[in-house]
Scaffold this motif. Structure first.
Motif, short mmCIF file in Angstrom:
data_model
loop_
_atom_site.label_atom_id
_atom_site.label_comp_id
_atom_site.label_asym_id
_atom_site.label_seq_id
_atom_site.Cartn_x
_atom_site.Cartn_y
_atom_site.Cartn_z
N VAL A 1 32.04 33.09 15.82
CA VAL A 1 32.18 34.39 16.38
C VAL A 1 32.97 35.37 15.25
O VAL A 1 32.89 36.58 15.41
CB VAL A 1 33.07 34.63 17.71
CG1 VAL A 1 32.49 33.89 18.73
CG2 VAL A 1 34.67 34.03 17.10
N LEU B 1 35.44 38.32 27.64
CA LEU B 1 35.08 37.79 28.59
C LEU B 1 35.81 38.00 30.07
O LEU B 1 35.06 38.18 30.97
CB LEU B 1 34.94 36.21 28.30
CG LEU B 1 34.31 35.28 29.50
CD1 LEU B 1 32.92 35.59 29.43
CD2 LEU B 1 34.51 33.76 28.91
N LEU C 1 29.87 40.62 23.27
CA LEU C 1 30.16 39.43 23.97
C LEU C 1 29.26 38.91 24.50
O LEU C 1 28.97 37.45 24.66
CB LEU C 1 30.95 40.05 25.39
CG LEU C 1 30.98 39.09 26.42
CD1 LEU C 1 32.15 38.12 26.04
CD2 LEU C 1 31.81 39.68 27.87
N ALA D 1 28.54 36.48 21.50
CA ALA D 1 29.53 35.51 21.52
C ALA D 1 29.17 34.48 22.41
O ALA D 1 29.49 33.17 22.25
CB ALA D 1 30.93 36.22 21.72
N GLN D 2 28.79 34.73 23.67
CA GLN D 2 28.59 33.77 24.64
C GLN D 2 27.11 33.01 24.17
O GLN D 2 27.13 31.82 24.43
CB GLN D 2 28.04 34.64 25.99
CG GLN D 2 29.38 35.21 26.60
CD GLN D 2 30.20 34.05 27.14
OE1 GLN D 2 31.30 33.87 26.67
NE2 GLN D 2 29.94 33.57 28.47
N HIS E 1 34.16 27.25 16.59
CA HIS E 1 33.87 28.73 17.34
C HIS E 1 34.41 29.94 16.87
O HIS E 1 33.69 30.89 16.75
CB HIS E 1 34.78 28.49 18.88
CG HIS E 1 34.64 29.47 19.55
ND1 HIS E 1 35.66 30.16 20.40
CD2 HIS E 1 33.62 30.48 19.89
CE1 HIS E 1 35.39 31.01 21.22
NE2 HIS E 1 33.96 31.47 20.86
N PRO F 1 38.37 33.74 18.52
CA PRO F 1 37.93 33.36 19.76
C PRO F 1 38.99 33.73 20.79
O PRO F 1 38.47 34.12 22.00
CB PRO F 1 38.56 31.69 19.48
CG PRO F 1 38.01 31.35 18.07
CD PRO F 1 38.47 32.71 17.54
N HIS G 1 37.19 36.85 21.92
CA HIS G 1 36.26 36.50 22.82
C HIS G 1 36.35 36.34 24.33
O HIS G 1 36.02 36.89 25.16
CB HIS G 1 35.32 35.27 22.12
CG HIS G 1 34.19 34.66 23.13
ND1 HIS G 1 33.51 33.49 22.77
CD2 HIS G 1 33.46 35.17 24.09
CE1 HIS G 1 32.57 33.42 23.56
NE2 HIS G 1 32.70 34.38 24.38
N CYS G 2 37.62 35.55 24.38
CA CYS G 2 38.25 35.10 25.68
C CYS G 2 38.53 36.50 26.35
O CYS G 2 38.39 36.90 27.56
CB CYS G 2 39.37 34.14 25.53
SG CYS G 2 40.17 33.97 27.23
#
Length: 155
Positions: free
Chosen positions: A30, A44, A104, A107-108, A26, A37, A40-41
């Motif tokens: 990204v 999100l 995002l 990334a998803q 991951h 990561p 990313h979280c």
């Protein structure tokens, strides 16, 4: 592979190994977007809006110091902005920018492709069972994030 009892697989080792391998993949995926990561979280969880830095940190399992560093990186990249909370002058709300939305979304897509690729290595009949089983574990017995039986998850 180690084992808790002779002939039995070691659940802790297997889950840790799988988690680490997924995080490495991951992270590599990204990284091309200029985020981690963790970033990313944060993107999100911040997407719906109305959450403070602390709330997002709790949802991502990120401590206060690491959250500030992560938000500084995302803000410098133009992916989020922080603004004072109208209800608590000490708190900052996190907003995802238009550019952050684009990153995002990508990334998803990367995370979904990774999940599809990993699951494709299982027999098709086992995929749903595996996901249902691991979901039951992390929403039930393992919900505490390492805090003991019956505690609640942070993500």
């Amino acid at each position: 592979m180690t084992s808790c009892s002779p002939g039995a697989p070691d659940l802790m080792f297997l889950l840790a190994w799988a988690s680490n391998a997924l995080m490495v993949e991951h992270g590599a995926g990204v990284a091309e977007l200029g985020i981690s990561p963790r970033g990313h979280c944060v993107l999100l969880k911040a997407r719906p809006g109305g959450l403070t830095q602390r709330q997002i940190g709790d949802l991502c399992g990120i401590d206060k110091t690491t959250m500030v560093v992560t938000l500084d990186q995302l803000e410098t990249a133009g992916l989020v902005r922080r603004r004072p909370s109208p209800t608590d002058r000490r708190a900052r709300l996190v907003e995802v920018t238009v550019e952050g939305e684009k990153v995002l979304d990508r990334a998803q897509e990367i995370a979904a492709a990774l999940q599809r690729d990993v699951l494709s290595t299982l027999p098709e009949a086992d995929r749903e069972v595996f996901l249902r089983s691991i979901s039951s574990l992390v929403s039930g017995r393992l919900a505490g994030g390492g805090c003991g039986p019956g505690s609640r998850p942070t993500c």
